[in-house]
Design an enzyme around this catalytic site. Structure first.
Site, PDB file in Angstrom:
ATOM      1  N   TYR A   1      45.079  37.100  25.233  1.00 14.93           N
ATOM      2  CA  TYR A   1      43.937  37.140  24.226  1.00 14.93           C
ATOM      3  C   TYR A   1      43.982  35.568  23.328  1.00 14.93           C
ATOM      4  O   TYR A   1      43.317  35.804  22.301  1.00 14.93           O
ATOM      5  CB  TYR A   1      45.159  38.312  23.220  1.00 14.93           C
TER       6      TYR A   1
ATOM      7  N   PHE B   1      52.599  50.023  18.273  1.00 15.97           N
ATOM      8  CA  PHE B   1      51.444  50.884  17.899  1.00 15.97           C
ATOM      9  C   PHE B   1      50.567  51.003  19.145  1.00 15.97           C
ATOM     10  O   PHE B   1      49.524  51.412  19.028  1.00 15.97           O
ATOM     11  CB  PHE B   1      50.638  50.547  16.694  1.00 15.97           C
TER      12      PHE B   1
END
Length: 408
Positions: free
Chosen positions: A116, A408
């Site tokens: 990322y 999450f």
């Protein structure tokens, strides 16, 4: 945008990519929590070949403000469709959407950290993992710990669950990186699929209380019974532990001591604790605690000006930042940041730059856990005005280490 009718093949594609099979309880929870208008599926015919999504959270930033953030999640590309630009296209679509929604920051937990950075994410928080040899390591507690009462509580009792959530909610404003539970997310810590216990018990809970019955903190954990030729050799797995208020040091110490002293156990495993957690300073032998530091929350500033204005600064700062951001070019250029512990302003400027860095480094430093001075020493930040690194590093720092308590 995903439709509800596409959920099952979407989720099956995600499970295949991560080589997992979730329980029905887990699948139902994430289906209930999915924001379909923020969820993407890439299709080839009837097959879902890539996935991505985001949850709408509020995250604490230095100074205690609660900032709306896009919590990026469920990102996968089928092994048959790699190196075709699919991930880049999803990241492009997603960050454009985040910007359109007015969210200044996106965050994620990376399955593979190397992925990322090219999209502007920097590692902003770390977590401590520990395997403590409780047969040899002792814990010294502060004065007043013996006045804290502990009692077992039923994890699934609605009142107990509500009390634990209230404790968690009180802790959130005090630490950057913590996420306020949005509706439905209180179910996450209650997930207890048997397939994930690896021979341990169901989730257990102990509450720490003051003499008048006020709850000061809690610990949720599992115990795995094991035996060797020498006798009992069980393992305690800590899921979460929180303590708040003026008596938090004593409450936390009482809970840690309880976990250290559980009968028939000789090891305590904690997989996600803050890097400045208190127990590290209470143990007799930190070396036998097998500490490991691991990256946790990756942070991406989607709107540099709004993000830097949303937090406060530990010391006064007046610095011009030359920001590089090829993936979100609206952030590129010079920004003048002025601020202190009361607030901040960050606006575009034509003044000479004091520091030059990419948006990735800004994301890493944003929550105060990664020093701009350390990044400069690594050659990731360039000082263009003498003294600017020291000034900015002091201002961006946080007295409390940022921490993401749950995924999450």
């Amino acid at each position: 945008m995903l439709t509800e009718a596409e959920w099952e093949p979407f989720y099956a594609s995600l499970e295949r990519a991560f080589a997992v099979t979730e329980s029905q309880e887990e699948q139902q929870l994430y289906r209930d929590l999915t924001e379909f208008d923020r969820t993407l599926g890439v299709w080839e015919g009837d097959s879902c070949v890539a996935t991505a999504g985001a949850f709408s959270f509020r995250m604490t930033v230095p100074g205690g403000a609660s900032l709306p953030v896009a919590a990026v999640t469920m990102v996968s590309v089928a092994a048959t469709h790699r190196r075709r630009g699919v991930l880049t296209s999803m990241m492009r679509h997603q960050l454009d959407d985040v910007r359109a929604r007015g969210e200044a920051v996106a965050v994620l937990v990376a399955s593979e950290p190397m992925i990322y950075g090219r999209f502007g994410y920097g590692v902003g928080t770390f977590e401590t993992r520990a395997e403590i040899d409780t047969a040899r390591v002792r814990i010294a507690v502060p004065e007043g710990t013996d006045d804290v009462r502990l009692r077992y509580a039923q994890v699934t009792d609605p009142g107990v669950h509500r009390t634990c959530e209230e404790i968690y909610a009180r802790a959130v404003p005090g630490r950057p990186g913590m996420m306020a539970r949005q509706p439905g997310w209180d179910r996450l810590p209650m997930l207890d699929p048997e397939k994930d216990r690896e021979g341990a018990t169901a989730l257990q809970c102990v509450l720490a209380e003051d003499a008048d019955g006020t709850v000061l903190g809690f610990a949720r954990f599992r115990v795995k019974p094991q035996w060797s030729a020498a006798g009992a050799d069980g393992v305690v797995f800590l899921e979460d532990l929180e303590a708040v208020g003026p008596r938090a040091p004593q409450a936390a110490a009482a809970l840690w001591r309880f976990l250290f002293d559980l009968d028939l156990t000789s090891k305590l495993v904690a997989l996600n604790r803050p890097s400045d957690d208190t127990w590290v300073h209470l143990v007799s032998d930190v070396r036998r605690s097998s500490l490991v530091l691991r990256d946790a929350l990756h942070v991406r500033l989607v709107d540099v000006g709004a993000a830097l204005e949303a937090r406060t600064y530990r010391t006064p700062v007046d610095v011009v930042l030359e920001v590089e951001d090829a993936f979100c070019p609206w952030n590129e250029g010079r920004w003048r940041l002025t601020g202190d512990a009361k607030g901040a302003v960050c606006v575009r400027t034509a003044e000479p730059a004091d520091l030059a860095l990419s948006v990735r480094e800004l994301g890493a430093a944003y929550l105060g856990g990664v020093s701009l001075a350390a990044l400069a020493a690594a050659g990731r930040v360039r000082e263009l005005r003498e003294g600017a690194v020291a000034e900015a590093a002091a201002a961006f720092g946080s007295d409390v280490a940022p921490w993401l308590p749950h995924g999450f």
